[in-house]
Design an enzyme around this catalytic site. Structure first.
Site, PDB file in Angstrom:
ATOM      1  N   SER A 129     116.637  67.480  29.042  1.00  0.00           N
ATOM      2  CA  SER A 129     115.992  66.216  29.410  1.00  0.00           C
ATOM      3  C   SER A 129     114.599  66.400  30.017  1.00  0.00           C
ATOM      4  O   SER A 129     113.812  65.464  30.010  1.00  0.00           O
ATOM      5  CB  SER A 129     116.873  65.457  30.406  1.00  0.00           C
ATOM      6  OG  SER A 129     117.203  66.285  31.497  1.00  0.00           O
ATOM      7  N   ASP A 189     114.761  60.082  39.471  1.00  0.00           N
ATOM      8  CA  ASP A 189     116.090  59.470  39.377  1.00  0.00           C
ATOM      9  C   ASP A 189     117.190  60.325  39.990  1.00  0.00           C
ATOM     10  O   ASP A 189     118.362  60.114  39.707  1.00  0.00           O
ATOM     11  CB  ASP A 189     116.408  59.181  37.904  1.00  0.00           C
ATOM     12  CG  ASP A 189     116.358  60.450  37.058  1.00  0.00           C
ATOM     13  OD1 ASP A 189     116.182  61.545  37.621  1.00  0.00           O
ATOM     14  OD2 ASP A 189     116.495  60.359  35.826  1.00  0.00           O
ATOM     15  N   HIS A 219     115.437  64.130  37.592  1.00  0.00           N
ATOM     16  CA  HIS A 219     114.188  64.372  36.852  1.00  0.00           C
ATOM     17  C   HIS A 219     112.954  64.080  37.699  1.00  0.00           C
ATOM     18  O   HIS A 219     113.039  63.357  38.693  1.00  0.00           O
ATOM     19  CB  HIS A 219     114.188  63.514  35.589  1.00  0.00           C
ATOM     20  CG  HIS A 219     115.406  63.745  34.758  1.00  0.00           C
ATOM     21  ND1 HIS A 219     116.485  62.890  34.765  1.00  0.00           N
ATOM     22  CD2 HIS A 219     115.727  64.768  33.933  1.00  0.00           C
ATOM     23  CE1 HIS A 219     117.432  63.374  33.968  1.00  0.00           C
ATOM     24  NE2 HIS A 219     116.999  64.513  33.447  1.00  0.00           N
TER      25      HIS A 219
END
Ligand SMILES: *[C@@H]1O[C@H](CO)[C@@H](O)[C@H](O)[C@H]1NC(C)=O
Ligand SMILES: *[C@@H]1O[C@H](CO)[C@@H](O)[C@H](O)[C@H]1NC(C)=O
Ligand SMILES: *[C@@H]1O[C@H](CO)[C@@H](O)[C@H](O)[C@H]1NC(C)=O
Ligand SMILES: *[C@@H]1O[C@H](CO)[C@@H](O)[C@H](O)[C@H]1NC(C)=O
Ligand SMILES: *[C@@H]1O[C@H](CO)[C@@H](O)[C@H](O)[C@H]1NC(C)=O
Ligand SMILES: *[C@@H]1O[C@H](CO)[C@@H](O)[C@H](O)[C@H]1NC(C)=O
Ligand SMILES: *[C@@H]1O[C@H](CO)[C@@H](O)[C@H](O)[C@H]1NC(C)=O
Length: 371
Positions: free
Chosen positions: A46, A335, A338
């Site tokens: 991610s 978040d 990240h």
């Protein structure tokens, strides 16, 4: 009509000159050493996913992207490090091949997927099936089909022209191959060597297929984010180090990075025609977290959006999770897991000029062997 066409052609020429010649004021390389990479192919999780997970599993919508043109599909309020690398090389932002709307792959493709591991052991519901080996399989298929399409279009000259949104065949051996993964793998003495073997095998598949230039990020201080910090505090027996990192997790990340560096050395010896750069992104991220105040950021264990691991995703009840803070530029973490665009930009500034690289070459010069 005709004049419009020529204006269009002029625009294309300009775009081609700026992009393809790598004459880019953003670049950290100006001179004859600029490699003028025509494309980037990226693999990872991610931290560099620009659309794969979002297209495949759960649309990552606003407030993701709130700081940059509402660009969503990424786990951040804006750009990721891979976006800054693309800017530095004068290339467009990368799209994920599984993303079907408005995408273009002329200058590369991004196979990175949120939750991806090096290990092929998929934990359903926790990690994506698109582990590193699958990403490379996706790439190899992408490449062979792009080459086939190129041939097909050449043989169909009399038909109405079709815009080819895929790279020309010669691009694949000149492109930069970037990798940023490691945070989702479990490392213990039992699994780590198997995992590293899988990493090596995957790279060998790319090298064996003609990829030459590699830019390999090590893994970040994953135990030092809000997710690691907050969960460690709740978990009996979990120890925080003096910087507030989950100690065991952080040690595992460092152990992985040590082994990764060793594997990179071995691959260099095995593939003398390739140029493989190792990039110590861990250091920049760690430095940022530990010195958050000094660099103008707030508490590194606070996050801007969501519940600590989800932001801008719809849950099983079709409820959109996550409202965001008003000032993501003051946060390191977006978040819980990240990084914010501000933090990514901070790290990217060090990444692109080669100050984290072994050997210390800027990304725009990573086709020159210096080891
Ligand atoms: C590239 O050249 C321009 C103009 O000569 C200069 O302003 C810029 O600082 C240079 N950039 C780098 C990275 O050397
Ligand atoms: C970039 O373009 C300018 C003109 O637009 C030219 O003077 C300069 O030499 C170019 N730099 C490189 C590295 O090609
Ligand atoms: C981004 O989206 C928000 C609402 O989600 C909207 O208020 C804002 O104007 C949008 N910004 C841009 C640049 O499109
Ligand atoms: C340079 O970076 C800016 C954003 O910082 C971007 O908007 C622009 O397109 C980049 N220029 C090139 C030629 O890549
Ligand atoms: C592996 O084993 C060594 C000694 O046996 C130990 O010190 C180390 O913490 C272990 N590493 C992991 C990742 O469990
Ligand atoms: C979602 O729905 C389930 C089943 O109706 C319920 O148990 C759960 O609490 C709901 N979750 C949220 C976040 O509302
Ligand atoms: C690279 O950029 C960083 C951040 O802007 C700066 O601190 C560092 O001195 C630069 N290093 C080199 C080798 O240019």
């Amino acid at each position: 009509m005709e004049s419009r066409l020529s204006i269009w052609a002029l625009g294309l020429l300009f775009f081609t000159l700026v992009v393809a010649d790598g004459n880019n004021s953003n670049s950290t390389s100006n001179g004859s050493r600029n490699c003028k990479f025509p494309a980037i192919f990226n693999f990872g999780d991610s931290h560099s996913d620009t659309g794969s997970s979002s297209a495949t599993f759960n649309f990552l919508q606003a407030p993701n992207g709130m700081s940059f043109r509402n660009y969503s599909k990424r786990s951040s309020d804006g750009r990721l490090i891979i976006d800054y690398i693309a800017e530095n090389l004068g290339l467009p932002y990368l799209d994920a091949p599984v993303d079907s709307i408005g995408t273009n792959f002329k200058h590369g493709a991004n196979f990175a997927t949120g939750g991806a591991r090096i290990s092929s052991d998929v934990i359903m519901g926790k990690t994506t099936p698109y582990h590193l080996g699958v990403q490379v399989s996706q790439f190899l298929q992408f490449k062979s089909r792009a080459i086939a399409l190129h041939k097909e279009l050449l043989n169909n000259k009399n038909n109405p022209p079709i815009e080819n949104k895929f790279p020309e065949p010669e691009v694949f051996s000149k492109a930069l191959y970037t990798i940023d993964i490691g945070g989702n793998d479990d490392f213990n003495n039992h699994t780590i060597s198997t995992t590293m073997d899988q990493f090596t095998n995957t790279l060998q598949r790319l090298l064996g297929d003609g990829a030459k230039y590699f830019w390999i990020h090590n893994t970040g201080p994953n135990g030092c984010g809000p997710f690691g910090h907050i969960n460690c505090k709740k978990e009996p027996g979990c120890v925080l180090d003096q910087n507030g990192c989950d100690k065991k997790w952080d040690e595992n990340s460092q152990a992985y990075n040590k082994l990764l560096k060793d594997r990179v050395s071995r691959l260099r010896a095995q593939y003398p025609d390739a140029v493989i750069t190792y990039v110590d992104i861990y250091s920049a991220k760690h430095k940022l977290i530990v010195n958050a105040k000094k660099y103008g950021f707030g508490d590194p264990f606070k996050f801007c959006c969501g519940n600590g691991y989800l932001c801008g995703q719809v849950d099983f009840n079709e409820t959109l999770l996550g409202t965001a803070c008003k000032d993501p530029q003051n946060y390191i973490n977006w978040d819980g897991i990240h990084y914010t665009q501000a933090a990514n930009r901070f790290v990217a500034n060090f990444v692109v000029n080669g100050s984290l690289s072994d050997p210390p070459v800027p990304v725009a010069e990573a086709c020159h062997k210096q080891y």
